[in-house]
Enzyme design. Structure first.
Site, mmCIF file in Angstrom:
data_model
loop_
_atom_site.group_PDB
_atom_site.id
_atom_site.type_symbol
_atom_site.label_atom_id
_atom_site.label_comp_id
_atom_site.label_asym_id
_atom_site.label_seq_id
_atom_site.Cartn_x
_atom_site.Cartn_y
_atom_site.Cartn_z
ATOM 1 N N ALA A 122 44.152 4.184 -38.430
ATOM 2 C CA ALA A 122 45.203 2.985 -39.007
ATOM 3 C C ALA A 122 44.812 1.877 -38.284
ATOM 4 C CB ALA A 122 46.545 3.709 -38.411
ATOM 5 N N LYS A 123 45.267 0.734 -38.689
ATOM 6 C CA LYS A 123 45.124 -0.532 -38.041
ATOM 7 C C LYS A 123 46.006 -1.503 -38.516
ATOM 8 C CE LYS A 123 42.011 -2.309 -35.064
ATOM 9 N NZ LYS A 123 41.152 -1.525 -34.162
ATOM 10 N N GLY A 124 46.508 -2.562 -37.754
ATOM 11 C CA GLY A 124 47.519 -3.371 -38.029
ATOM 12 C C GLY A 124 47.448 -4.754 -37.404
#
Length: 434
Positions: A122-124
């Site tokens: 994931a990344k944000g």
């Protein structure tokens, strides 16, 4: 330093122009297709892996210190959870975009698989320059972000961590906001926290330490003693500083370092402990009294044994890959080498050890932190470093064996093959619901 190379595989350049490097998502998809070509796997699984499971886009109204309100945009891309909860950083940067978050989330999926961790990628982040915010504004923005993401994160669902523009303090605010809404302290919702509230010792140093471990093992693979190795590090922040200092401690000669303002160079070697990292005191690298100063671009073209790009992505491109004179590139930043540049370096015999292996110490010690949180039992720094060394050597040896088994593979190919095979095996074992 002389390294043995296989016959180069010709890769057509389909990248964007040198002035406009390809996106993280475009690069990640190309790398996925290239790795898949070396495996006998279901193309339907590959197609699934080209896309994220979910992308959250949220609006974040912030009351500024002067009473005005500004609305920022935040993202959280969750790529694949077949091997476990999503895992990946949160970055605060003006260039954060949905496409970038998806590409970086894909890299996190491969990275966790290469390290054999029970996580997906994931990344944000938030589209903001954190330097434009006061500490109070950054805290309020972080707490609002935690609230907006609350339904899609959690210690068994998605575990954020620090990235560009965020740090342990940011993760502490994020954890507190989430815990207040849940009505109980849930330390395992994020990693990279201060140790006093459930963070792990050694977490901040881990990505740089793993870069140094992998660089050491790569030099040993090519029978070059570290005492004979010269190193240039672009980006003397948390990753670059810890990598440089560890390699110097182990005998290597670090000849060049840089921060955002420029680079310093001494062919006889710099004392890395005498140079303050950019995270420790901004501007102290380029302001250090060294025999010679260079631009960040010129540092990439120094005649050294090992080049470590540890600053930002897309610094080695189609435009400058032909000028890289290092024998080996060990990637400290995420995505510092574009797809087209990778092909050029391969053709020139420059070995590239990819980010998803080299800087994986960060997510590995984040895993250790998560284990400590869910088990409510802290580890000593010695145990953290010993466990990290073991995990990095296991991953290196898995990649090395794959690399040696197929003369057509580059180090990046071999790393992706290891990770992709594990992900495909997990998808095959679980099947497609319903």
């Amino acid at each position: 330093m002389t390294v043995a190379t296989s016959e180069p595989e010709t890769v057509p350049s389909e990248s964007a122009s040198a002035a406009e490097p390809e996106s993280a998502l475009a690069t990640a998809r190309r790398q996925l297709e290239r790795a898949a070509a070396h495996l006998d796997i279901d193309p339907n699984v590959v197609e699934r892996l080209k896309h994220p499971q979910r992308v959250q886009r949220v609006s974040l109204p912030l009351e500024r210190d002067d009473g005005s309100v500004r609305v920022y945009t935040g993202y959280r891309a969750q790529h694949d959870s077949v091997r476990g909860p999503f895992k990946g950083g949160l970055r605060y940067h003006p260039d954060v975009s949905e496409e970038e978050c998806i590409g970086l989330a894909m890299w996190m999926t491969w990275k966790c698989a290469v390290m054999d961790l029970p996580f997906g990628g994931a990344k944000g982040g938030i589209v903001v320059n954190p330097k434009d915010l006061s500490a109070e504004e950054k805290e309020r923005l972080t707490r609002r972000f935690a609230q907006e993401l609350r339904d899609v994160i959690g210690p068994m669902q998605d575990i954020p961590a620090p990235d560009m523009g965020t740090d342990a303090e940011t993760m502490g605010w994020f954890m507190d906001a989430y815990s207040m809404q849940e009505g109980e302290t849930i330390a395992g919702v994020v990693t990279g926290k201060p140790p006093v509230i459930g963070g792990s010792l050694g977490r901040e140093e881990a990505p740089g330490r793993s870069v140094a471990i992998v660089a050491r093992e790569a030099c040993d693979y090519y029978d070059v003693p570290l005492e004979d190795v010269t190193v240039a590090v672009q980006g003397f922040g948390s990753v670059g500083a810890n990598a440089a200092r560890a390699l110097e401690d182990w005998g290597a000669t670090v000849v060049a370092l840089s921060d955002v303002n420029g680079a310093i160079y001494d062919p006889d070697g710099l004392d890395t402990n005498d140079v303050m990292g950019h995270d420790e005191r901004p501007g102290m690298v380029s302001g250090y009294d060294a025999p010679e100063t260079l631009s960040n671009e010129a540092l990439l073209e120094l005649d050294v044994d090992v080049l470590i790009p540890a600053a930002v992505g897309n610094v080695i491109t189609e435009a400058n890959a032909g000028d890289v004179r290092a024998d080996m590139v060990v990637e400290g930043a995420n995505g510092p080498t574009t797809f087209a540049a990778d092909a050029i370096l391969d053709e020139r015999g420059v070995q590239v050890v990819p980010d998803i292996l080299a800087n994986a110490g960060g997510v590995t010690v984040s895993y250790f932190e998560w284990l400590q949180d869910v088990n409510h039992r802290a580890w000593s720094l010695d145990r953290v470093n010993e466990e990290l060394e073991t995990k990095m050597l296991d991953a290196w040896n898995d990649v090395r064996r794959t690399y040696e088994a197929d003369a057509d593979l580059t180090w990046r190919d071999a790393t992706y093959v290891v990770g992709l095979q594990r992900i495909v095996d997990a998808h095959t074992a679980r099947g497609l619901w319903p």
